[in-house]
Enzyme design. Structure first.
Site, PDB file in Angstrom:
ATOM      1  N   ALA A  19       0.840  -1.204   0.000  1.00 56.32           N
ATOM      2  CA  ALA A  19       0.000   0.000   0.000  1.00 56.32           C
ATOM      3  C   ALA A  19       0.871   1.248   0.000  1.00 56.32           C
ATOM      4  CB  ALA A  19      -0.928  -0.011   1.212  1.00 56.32           C
ATOM      5  N   SER A  43       9.244   0.825   9.052  1.00 61.00           N
ATOM      6  CA  SER A  43      10.128   0.215  10.039  1.00 61.00           C
ATOM      7  C   SER A  43      10.487  -1.193   9.582  1.00 61.00           C
ATOM      8  CB  SER A  43       9.402   0.172  11.389  1.00 61.00           C
ATOM      9  OG  SER A  43      10.000  -0.787  12.213  1.00 61.00           O
ATOM     10  N   ALA A  54      -1.676 -12.715  -5.419  1.00 62.57           N
ATOM     11  CA  ALA A  54      -2.514 -12.820  -6.616  1.00 62.57           C
ATOM     12  C   ALA A  54      -3.214 -11.493  -6.866  1.00 62.57           C
ATOM     13  CB  ALA A  54      -3.549 -13.930  -6.431  1.00 62.57           C
ATOM     14  N   LYS A  82      -1.871 -14.858 -14.710  1.00 60.92           N
ATOM     15  CA  LYS A  82      -3.119 -15.359 -14.114  1.00 60.92           C
ATOM     16  C   LYS A  82      -4.284 -15.038 -15.046  1.00 60.92           C
ATOM     17  CE  LYS A  82      -6.202 -14.551 -10.176  1.00 60.92           C
ATOM     18  NZ  LYS A  82      -6.428 -13.822  -8.913  1.00 60.92           N
ATOM     19  N   ILE A 349      -5.101  -5.521  -3.595  1.00 64.92           N
ATOM     20  CA  ILE A 349      -4.223  -4.585  -4.318  1.00 64.92           C
ATOM     21  C   ILE A 349      -5.068  -3.710  -5.246  1.00 64.92           C
ATOM     22  CG2 ILE A 349      -2.350  -4.472  -6.023  1.00 64.92           C
ATOM     23  CD1 ILE A 349      -1.096  -6.848  -4.417  1.00 64.92           C
TER      24      ILE A 349
HETATM   25  C1  FAD Z   1      -3.972 -14.106   4.392  1.00 63.17           C
HETATM   26  C2  FAD Z   1      -3.905 -12.970   3.426  1.00 63.17           C
HETATM   27  C3  FAD Z   1      -3.828 -13.230   2.057  1.00 63.17           C
HETATM   28  C4  FAD Z   1      -3.795 -12.186   1.149  1.00 63.17           C
HETATM   29  N1  FAD Z   1      -3.791 -12.448  -0.196  1.00 63.17           N
HETATM   30  C5  FAD Z   1      -3.878 -11.431  -1.066  1.00 63.17           C
HETATM   31  C6  FAD Z   1      -3.927 -11.658  -2.471  1.00 63.17           C
HETATM   32  O1  FAD Z   1      -3.839 -12.797  -2.944  1.00 63.17           O
HETATM   33  N2  FAD Z   1      -4.046 -10.595  -3.294  1.00 63.17           N
HETATM   34  C7  FAD Z   1      -4.109  -9.311  -2.818  1.00 63.17           C
HETATM   35  O2  FAD Z   1      -4.265  -8.374  -3.604  1.00 63.17           O
HETATM   36  N3  FAD Z   1      -4.007  -9.076  -1.508  1.00 63.17           N
HETATM   37  C8  FAD Z   1      -3.914 -10.079  -0.632  1.00 63.17           C
HETATM   38  N4  FAD Z   1      -3.833  -9.814   0.701  1.00 63.17           N
HETATM   39  C9  FAD Z   1      -3.781  -8.432   1.148  1.00 63.17           C
HETATM   40  C10 FAD Z   1      -2.388  -7.865   0.955  1.00 63.17           C
HETATM   41  O3  FAD Z   1      -1.458  -8.621   1.700  1.00 63.17           O
HETATM   42  C11 FAD Z   1      -2.349  -6.432   1.446  1.00 63.17           C
HETATM   43  O4  FAD Z   1      -3.479  -5.745   1.055  1.00 63.17           O
HETATM   44  C12 FAD Z   1      -1.196  -5.699   0.837  1.00 63.17           C
HETATM   45  O5  FAD Z   1      -0.010  -6.406   1.002  1.00 63.17           O
HETATM   46  C13 FAD Z   1      -1.043  -4.335   1.450  1.00 63.17           C
HETATM   47  O6  FAD Z   1      -0.649  -4.425   2.774  1.00 63.17           O
HETATM   48  P1  FAD Z   1      -0.326  -3.072   3.496  1.00 63.17           P
HETATM   49  O7  FAD Z   1       0.760  -2.365   2.767  1.00 63.17           O
HETATM   50  O8  FAD Z   1      -1.598  -2.336   3.724  1.00 63.17           O
HETATM   51  O9  FAD Z   1       0.179  -3.562   4.937  1.00 63.17           O
HETATM   52  P2  FAD Z   1       1.581  -4.206   5.382  1.00 63.17           P
HETATM   53  O10 FAD Z   1       2.214  -5.036   4.331  1.00 63.17           O
HETATM   54  O11 FAD Z   1       1.322  -4.830   6.716  1.00 63.17           O
HETATM   55  O12 FAD Z   1       2.524  -2.947   5.590  1.00 63.17           O
HETATM   56  C14 FAD Z   1       2.431  -2.120   6.730  1.00 63.17           C
HETATM   57  C15 FAD Z   1       3.635  -1.201   6.766  1.00 63.17           C
HETATM   58  O13 FAD Z   1       3.493  -0.310   7.862  1.00 63.17           O
HETATM   59  C16 FAD Z   1       4.682  -0.314   8.613  1.00 63.17           C
HETATM   60  N5  FAD Z   1       4.383   0.004   9.996  1.00 63.17           N
HETATM   61  C17 FAD Z   1       3.388  -0.518  10.780  1.00 63.17           C
HETATM   62  N6  FAD Z   1       3.468   0.021  12.027  1.00 63.17           N
HETATM   63  C18 FAD Z   1       4.504   0.894  11.988  1.00 63.17           C
HETATM   64  C19 FAD Z   1       5.093   1.753  12.959  1.00 63.17           C
HETATM   65  N7  FAD Z   1       4.657   1.819  14.215  1.00 63.17           N
HETATM   66  N8  FAD Z   1       6.145   2.492  12.575  1.00 63.17           N
HETATM   67  C20 FAD Z   1       6.632   2.451  11.317  1.00 63.17           C
HETATM   68  N9  FAD Z   1       6.120   1.663  10.358  1.00 63.17           N
HETATM   69  C21 FAD Z   1       5.071   0.889  10.707  1.00 63.17           C
HETATM   70  C22 FAD Z   1       5.267  -1.701   8.421  1.00 63.17           C
HETATM   71  O14 FAD Z   1       6.642  -1.719   8.692  1.00 63.17           O
HETATM   72  C23 FAD Z   1       4.968  -1.925   6.944  1.00 63.17           C
HETATM   73  O15 FAD Z   1       5.970  -1.286   6.168  1.00 63.17           O
HETATM   74  C24 FAD Z   1      -3.816 -10.845   1.617  1.00 63.17           C
HETATM   75  C25 FAD Z   1      -3.824 -10.588   2.987  1.00 63.17           C
HETATM   76  C26 FAD Z   1      -3.888 -11.637   3.894  1.00 63.17           C
HETATM   77  C27 FAD Z   1      -3.943 -11.325   5.368  1.00 63.17           C
END
Ligand code: FAD
Length: 504
Positions: A19, A43, A54, A82, A349
């Protein structure tokens, strides 16, 4: 766009998972450096969630916007192509169907082809509807070529990717940092709000460093540090409709041919994914903890994988749902910080991508405008609700008889979904609302695929006599099968065009 006193707008992105880095890369690509400065804080100690392998075809537009060259992208992320999702055992044990990234052909006399299929299947045996889908014609043969290499109706499909989530985040980071995004390593201790305005003024990091900004984008994952914690925006919990609340994930060694599709197999208390990458396979079991223990869920996962497990299974907890608002004051949540729906249709995504583009639509000036924030919230909420309904539709008509499945088959549905299914039952059409991610062929794939057939179909199909209709339908089915036979095998296509370095 410009900040207070004519300064440039200071965007601060909290979090560097998919994200955070998608947001950073898109903002940097679209906003000139004279209009915006972009800082991303993450972090390494906390790390990223690292699942999410996917995608759906919309990612092609994101890649085009970022100037990504497909072969380079697929090679760098250990990626594969895919064409859709194969569903196994969903309607009942033994049931099998495919949700492909395409339709079932051009309309015939103004009606979609599934209406004619519904009529013909009433009259006698007929091939499964999926055989009129180009993505399935290719996928079932493990073949792949991009649509631009095909002609006519054989080109009527789209494609997405499977990839390694950690390599994907690293790839996006390289793109963003090459476009002047500043990365700050550090753990956010607190998002500090201005007492008078209530807006977030700065992020306070462990060690005392502070990062000031005008607009803060919360990409901190499930922690939702800014939107959920600092701004106190409540969470809409949808677990009454979507009981799965945990996942166990494990990679396994690659075995067999590289399939150009995700497989989703229904299990007694959830479902299992299989995602092929060039050098390994991603597997996960999404389950409802009310109906199965973690140990049993892991045991089921391991019995359902092909290849050898390459690591200990990893457990993840989640609550399905989303924030009541996604944009509050000067904070906007993107990714898991905004909401999460189980990954059955790989939509996370996609939601990140549409969220970032919507930020650009509704942030023409430096200072967030409450009316524009309200419109952002309205559209984003609808997008989540539409996807939620589509995911529930996979469960609610199943005839499986384990406790989870009996519960979801009898629960009260959201009104929007209940109406859709009532119309489907009555006439075999799907009414579509605003901001649908999934069009009629997607709904038809799931419902017909599970054997949920309507009581009737559109009477206008009688305008074409059956003896004329059958050859037209059969001709298309054969045309697709022959076109698919001419495509290269998926693994051959990858090895010739975009092999990952580790696959060589
Ligand atoms: C079981 C599962 C399967 C999935 N499968 C899919 C799929 O097939 N296809 C798909 O599109 N999506 C899928 N997703 C969703 C996908 O993983 C996420 O939507 C995507 O990776 C985005 O994650 P994010 O960046 O929001 O969060 P994260 O990857 O968790 O990133 C969070 C960020 O915030 C930072 N952070 C958090 N707290 C702090 C702090 N206090 N200080 C500094 N930094 C901090 C972390 O270091 C990290 O950099 C799946 C999710 C799950 C749970």
């Amino acid at each position: 766009m410009g900040g207070p006193d004519g300064q440039i707008t200071r965007f601060v992105i909290a979090g560097g998972g998919s994200a955070g880095w998608i947001t950073a890369a898109v903002l940097a690509r679209i906003l000139p450096g004279t209009a915006a400065s972009i800082t991303l804080v993450e972090s390494e100690d906390i790390g990223i969630i690292g699942v999410g392998e996917a995608t759906v075809p919309l990612i092609g537009q994101l890649n085009a916007l970022l100037g990504i060259h497909e072969p380079d992208f697929v090679a760098a992320t250990n990626g594969t192509f895919k064409l859709g999702i194969e569903f196994v055992d969903w309607g009942e044990k033994g049931n099998h169907h495919f949700h492909g990234f395409g339709d079932f052909g051009d309309n015939i006399a103004g009606l979609p082809p599934h209406q004619y299929w519904l009529r013909l299947q009433e009259k006698g045996p007929i091939a499964p509807l999926g055989e009129w889908s180009m993505p399935w014609a290719a996928a079932r043969r493990d073949r792949f070529a991009p649509p631009q290499a095909m002609k006519g109706e054989a080109a009527q499909f789209r494609h997405a990717y499977h990839f390694d989530a950690a390599l994907y985040a690293a790839y996006l980071r390289r793109i963003a940092e090459a476009s002047d995004v500043t990365r700050v390593e550090g753990r956010i201790h607190e998002a500090v709000r201005d007492r008078e305005t209530g807006l977030v003024s700065h992020l306070l990091l462990d060690g005392g460093r502070s990062i000031e900004g005008d607009v803060f984008i919360d990409c901190t994952g499930f922690a939702s540090l800014l939107l959920g914690q600092a701004m106190n925006v409540p969470f809409r919990d949808w677990s009454a409709w979507l009981p799965c609340d945990r996942a166990a994930a494990v990679p396994s060694s690659r075995s067999g041919r590289l399939t150009p599709f995700t497989r989703s197999t229904a299990r007694s208390a959830g479902w299992q994914w299989r995602i092929p990458l060039q050098t390994r396979t991603g597997n996960g079991h999404v389950y409802a903890s009310r109906f199965i223990s973690d140990d049993e869920a892991v045991a089921q996962l391991l019995t359902g994988i092909d290849g050898e497990p390459l690591a200990e299974p990893r457990l993840l907890h989640f609550t399905p749902g989303c924030r009541e608002r996604f944009w509050e004051g000067n904070v906007i949540g993107i990714g898991l910080a905004a909401g999460f729906l189980e990954p059955l249709e790989s939509t996370a995504i996609q939601l990140i991508q549409t969220g970032v583009l919507r930020i650009l639509d509704f942030l023409p000036k430096a200072h967030p405008d409450p009316a524009l924030a309200a419109e952002y919230n309205r559209q984003t909420a609808l997008e989540y609700e539409r996807i939620r309904d589509f995911i529930i539709a996979h469960y609610c008509r199943s005839r499986r008889n384990e406790p989870l499945w009996r519960e979801v088959a009898t629960m009260d549905l959201p009104d929007t979904l209940a109406h859709k299914l009532a119309v489907w039952d009555a006439c075999g059409s799907i009414p579509l609302y605003d901001l649908e991610s999934h069009q009629e062929p997607s709904w038809v794939s799931i419902l017909v695929g599970q054997g949920v057939l309507p009581h009737s179909h559109n009477p206008r199909i009688r305008m074409i006599p059956e003896e004329q209709l059958r050859p037209v339908m059969e001709q298309r089915r054969q045309f697709l099968a022959q076109a698919a036979e001419r495509m290269p095998m998926h693994d051959y296509f990858i090895s010739r065009t975009c092999a990952a370095p580790q696959a060589a």
